[in-house]
Design a protein around this motif. Structure first.
Motif, PDB file in Angstrom:
ATOM      1  N   VAL A 126       0.846  -1.191   0.000  1.00  0.00           N
ATOM      2  CA  VAL A 126       0.000   0.000   0.000  1.00  0.00           C
ATOM      3  C   VAL A 126       0.882   1.240   0.000  1.00  0.00           C
ATOM      4  CG1 VAL A 126      -1.742   1.308   1.280  1.00  0.00           C
ATOM      5  CG2 VAL A 126      -1.858  -1.189   1.217  1.00  0.00           C
ATOM      6  N   VAL A 127       0.551   2.210  -0.856  1.00  0.00           N
ATOM      7  CA  VAL A 127       1.334   3.448  -0.916  1.00  0.00           C
ATOM      8  C   VAL A 127       0.420   4.660  -0.758  1.00  0.00           C
ATOM      9  CG1 VAL A 127       3.233   2.532  -2.307  1.00  0.00           C
ATOM     10  CG2 VAL A 127       1.211   3.437  -3.461  1.00  0.00           C
ATOM     11  N   ASP A 128       0.910   5.640   0.005  1.00  0.00           N
ATOM     12  CA  ASP A 128       0.232   6.927   0.082  1.00  0.00           C
ATOM     13  C   ASP A 128       1.155   7.997  -0.482  1.00  0.00           C
ATOM     14  OD1 ASP A 128       2.064   7.672   2.091  1.00  0.00           O
ATOM     15  OD2 ASP A 128       0.735   7.014   3.706  1.00  0.00           O
ATOM     16  N   GLU A 129       0.810   9.246  -0.256  1.00  0.00           N
ATOM     17  CA  GLU A 129       1.552  10.334  -0.893  1.00  0.00           C
ATOM     18  C   GLU A 129       2.992  10.471  -0.404  1.00  0.00           C
ATOM     19  OE1 GLU A 129      -2.849  11.266  -0.990  1.00  0.00           O
ATOM     20  OE2 GLU A 129      -1.422  10.550   0.522  1.00  0.00           O
ATOM     21  N   SER A 130       3.320   9.835   0.709  1.00  0.00           N
ATOM     22  CA  SER A 130       4.689   9.920   1.226  1.00  0.00           C
ATOM     23  C   SER A 130       5.641   8.948   0.543  1.00  0.00           C
ATOM     24  CB  SER A 130       4.689   9.646   2.736  1.00  0.00           C
ATOM     25  OG  SER A 130       4.300   8.301   3.004  1.00  0.00           O
ATOM     26  N   ALA A 131       5.106   8.029  -0.278  1.00  0.00           N
ATOM     27  CA  ALA A 131       5.941   7.021  -0.930  1.00  0.00           C
ATOM     28  C   ALA A 131       6.802   7.657  -2.019  1.00  0.00           C
ATOM     29  CB  ALA A 131       5.067   5.922  -1.530  1.00  0.00           C
ATOM     30  N   PRO A 132       7.998   7.118  -2.238  1.00  0.00           N
ATOM     31  CA  PRO A 132       8.881   7.658  -3.281  1.00  0.00           C
ATOM     32  C   PRO A 132       8.393   7.238  -4.668  1.00  0.00           C
ATOM     33  CG  PRO A 132       9.850   5.703  -2.323  1.00  0.00           C
ATOM     34  CD  PRO A 132       8.617   5.989  -1.513  1.00  0.00           C
ATOM     35  N   PRO A 133       8.879   7.887  -5.707  1.00  0.00           N
ATOM     36  CA  PRO A 133       8.478   7.480  -7.064  1.00  0.00           C
ATOM     37  C   PRO A 133       9.070   6.126  -7.422  1.00  0.00           C
ATOM     38  CG  PRO A 133      10.201   9.141  -7.150  1.00  0.00           C
ATOM     39  CD  PRO A 133       9.787   9.038  -5.721  1.00  0.00           C
ATOM     40  N   GLY A 134       8.389   5.442  -8.347  1.00  0.00           N
ATOM     41  CA  GLY A 134       8.882   4.164  -8.834  1.00  0.00           C
ATOM     42  C   GLY A 134       9.883   4.372  -9.960  1.00  0.00           C
ATOM     43  N   GLN A 135      10.085   3.325 -10.737  1.00  0.00           N
ATOM     44  CA  GLN A 135      11.013   3.389 -11.864  1.00  0.00           C
ATOM     45  C   GLN A 135      10.269   3.078 -13.156  1.00  0.00           C
ATOM     46  OE1 GLN A 135      14.091   0.586 -10.758  1.00  0.00           O
ATOM     47  NE2 GLN A 135      15.237   2.149  -9.651  1.00  0.00           N
ATOM     48  N   GLY A 136      10.733   3.659 -14.241  1.00  0.00           N
ATOM     49  CA  GLY A 136      10.113   3.412 -15.534  1.00  0.00           C
ATOM     50  C   GLY A 136       9.557   4.680 -16.145  1.00  0.00           C
ATOM     51  N   PHE A 137       8.948   4.541 -17.306  1.00  0.00           N
ATOM     52  CA  PHE A 137       8.485   5.691 -18.073  1.00  0.00           C
ATOM     53  C   PHE A 137       7.463   6.535 -17.312  1.00  0.00           C
ATOM     54  CE2 PHE A 137       5.289   7.369 -21.133  1.00  0.00           C
ATOM     55  CZ  PHE A 137       6.081   8.358 -21.711  1.00  0.00           C
ATOM     56  N   LEU A 138       6.405   5.916 -16.778  1.00  0.00           N
ATOM     57  CA  LEU A 138       5.358   6.693 -16.119  1.00  0.00           C
ATOM     58  C   LEU A 138       5.828   7.364 -14.831  1.00  0.00           C
ATOM     59  CD1 LEU A 138       2.056   4.659 -16.641  1.00  0.00           C
ATOM     60  CD2 LEU A 138       2.746   6.810 -17.704  1.00  0.00           C
ATOM     61  N   PRO A 139       6.520   6.649 -13.926  1.00  0.00           N
ATOM     62  CA  PRO A 139       7.009   7.345 -12.738  1.00  0.00           C
ATOM     63  C   PRO A 139       7.926   8.524 -13.064  1.00  0.00           C
ATOM     64  CG  PRO A 139       7.106   4.977 -12.402  1.00  0.00           C
ATOM     65  CD  PRO A 139       6.770   5.197 -13.845  1.00  0.00           C
ATOM     66  N   GLU A 140       8.833   8.321 -14.015  1.00  0.00           N
ATOM     67  CA  GLU A 140       9.734   9.409 -14.384  1.00  0.00           C
ATOM     68  C   GLU A 140       8.970  10.581 -15.002  1.00  0.00           C
ATOM     69  OE1 GLU A 140      12.590   7.546 -16.921  1.00  0.00           O
ATOM     70  OE2 GLU A 140      13.342   6.230 -15.332  1.00  0.00           O
ATOM     71  N   LEU A 141       7.948  10.265 -15.782  1.00  0.00           N
ATOM     72  CA  LEU A 141       7.116  11.310 -16.374  1.00  0.00           C
ATOM     73  C   LEU A 141       6.407  12.108 -15.287  1.00  0.00           C
ATOM     74  CD1 LEU A 141       5.570  12.749 -18.667  1.00  0.00           C
ATOM     75  CD2 LEU A 141       3.951  10.832 -18.636  1.00  0.00           C
ATOM     76  N   CYS A 142       5.813  11.415 -14.315  1.00  0.00           N
ATOM     77  CA  CYS A 142       5.062  12.096 -13.254  1.00  0.00           C
ATOM     78  C   CYS A 142       5.965  12.993 -12.420  1.00  0.00           C
ATOM     79  CB  CYS A 142       4.359  11.074 -12.364  1.00  0.00           C
ATOM     80  SG  CYS A 142       2.970  10.228 -13.165  1.00  0.00           S
ATOM     81  N   VAL A 143       7.176  12.543 -12.125  1.00  0.00           N
ATOM     82  CA  VAL A 143       8.119  13.361 -11.364  1.00  0.00           C
ATOM     83  C   VAL A 143       8.422  14.650 -12.120  1.00  0.00           C
ATOM     84  CG1 VAL A 143      10.497  13.505 -10.535  1.00  0.00           C
ATOM     85  CG2 VAL A 143       9.155  11.444 -10.102  1.00  0.00           C
ATOM     86  N   ARG A 144       8.701  14.530 -13.405  1.00  0.00           N
ATOM     87  CA  ARG A 144       9.016  15.709 -14.215  1.00  0.00           C
ATOM     88  C   ARG A 144       7.786  16.590 -14.419  1.00  0.00           C
ATOM     89  NH1 ARG A 144      11.562  13.725 -19.586  1.00  0.00           N
ATOM     90  NH2 ARG A 144      11.943  15.972 -19.862  1.00  0.00           N
ATOM     91  N   TRP A 145       6.614  15.971 -14.539  1.00  0.00           N
ATOM     92  CA  TRP A 145       5.349  16.678 -14.729  1.00  0.00           C
ATOM     93  C   TRP A 145       5.077  17.588 -13.533  1.00  0.00           C
ATOM     94  CZ3 TRP A 145       0.287  13.350 -15.447  1.00  0.00           C
ATOM     95  CH2 TRP A 145      -0.760  14.152 -15.904  1.00  0.00           C
ATOM     96  N   GLU A 146       5.235  17.050 -12.338  1.00  0.00           N
ATOM     97  CA  GLU A 146       5.002  17.842 -11.135  1.00  0.00           C
ATOM     98  C   GLU A 146       6.075  18.918 -10.976  1.00  0.00           C
ATOM     99  OE1 GLU A 146       4.402  15.256  -7.771  1.00  0.00           O
ATOM    100  OE2 GLU A 146       2.782  14.141  -8.750  1.00  0.00           O
TER     101      GLU A 146
END
Length: 298
Positions: A126-146
């Motif tokens: 289970v992950v909430d907003e305190s969890a770190p980003p994952g790896q791969g295209f979508l996690p990297e995209l979301c980090v850069r998006w924010e």
């Protein structure tokens, strides 16, 4: 929130169009960002890929909501389409953030789209907003998006990131493609069916965005997902019960990988995200259970 002027990018999409209807019904003045020449006074032109929006057009806006972006699940992830997915989000977000930051009196709040894809495949965890980003295209995209919204944050604009799950809706999004299959009796689990899907009804998605717009003390990331993520197998069974259709079909993982390519990882991956911060802020879900959400969509 008092009646205000609110700019919405992505206003023609599944969530954006529902949000515009909700805001307009409550008397807010909504201006929609469009890529073509504006036809009415409630439209302003922008070009996200060209990183263009006229800051003067945002003058007087209490809030800006950015839900624009090429559909992640709309087609196979070719190199060209992945570039389009990124560009439509990163450049558009940066353009809006920079335009707001340039104003003498910027909007008070910027609600920017994001996704639970930020966490990647979390399996049963289970992950909430305190969890770190994952790896791969979508996690990297979301980090850069924010991160692209940082000019607005630095200018003192209260900035919120809506990490949305799979939206249960009759038309549009992933569920819009599921409904016809299940109604035809062709629905079934995808792969093992053990992967978690963090979902949310369209009604609650819009209500959550309204809640985040109205709450002056809220900023940062918020998971907008129902309180209880479910496995694909559980969701398949619920769809069958509500629609009174068999759910005997199974799409094996190798077939999904062949048909969808890299996108299959998003379908077969498991993200068990919960809306910890949203619940702590006092938000109440109208459709916390999947059967209620499916019936609401119908």
């Amino acid at each position: 929130m008092e009646r205000s002027r609110i700019a919405v990018a992505g206003a023609s999409g599944l969530i954006g169009s529902a949000l515009v209807r909700s805001l307009t019904a409550d008397g807010h003045e909504v201006v929609r960002l469009v890529r073509r020449v504006p036809r009415t006074k409630d439209e302003i032109r922008w070009d996200p890929e060209a990183r263009f929006v006229d800051a003067a057009d945002l003058t007087g806006c209490h809030a800006v909501v950015n839900l624009a972006g090429a559909g992640v699940g709309s087609r196979r992830w070719t190199k060209a389409y992945k570039a389009r997915i990124q560009g439509s989000r990163l450049l558009g977000t940066a353009a809006l953030a920079e335009a707001m930051a340039s104003l003498d009196t910027p909007p008070r709040v910027f609600v920017n789209g994001s996704a639970i894809g930020y966490y990647g495949d979390t399996g049963d965890r289970v992950v909430d907003e305190s969890a770190p980003p994952g790896q791969g295209f979508l996690p990297e995209l979301c980090v850069r998006w924010e991160a692209a919204a940082s000019p607005a944050e630095r200018a003192g604009v209260r900035t919120v990131f809506v990490r949305t799950g799979l939206v249960v809706a009759r038309h549009g999004g992933a569920w819009g493609r599921l409904f016809p299959l299940f109604e035809a009796g062709l629905g079934g689990r995808l792969g093992s069916g053990r992967q978690y899907w963090s979902w949310v009804s369209l009604h609650d998605e819009v209500a959550a965005i309204r809640h985040l717009l109205d709450s002056d003390d809220l900023s940062g990331p918020f998971n907008v997902t129902a309180p209880e993520p479910l496995t694909n197998r559980e969701i398949t069974a619920a769809m069958g019960r509500v629609l009174n259709r068999p759910t005997l079909f199974t799409v094996p993982e190798p077939v999904l990988r062949t048909v969808l390519g890299e996108l299959s990882g998003d379908v077969l991956g498991s993200t068990r995200a919960v809306p910890k911060r949203l619940l702590e802020s006092g938000f109440t879900f109208a459709f916390p259970d999947i059967e209620g959400a499916v019936r609401a969509a119908l």
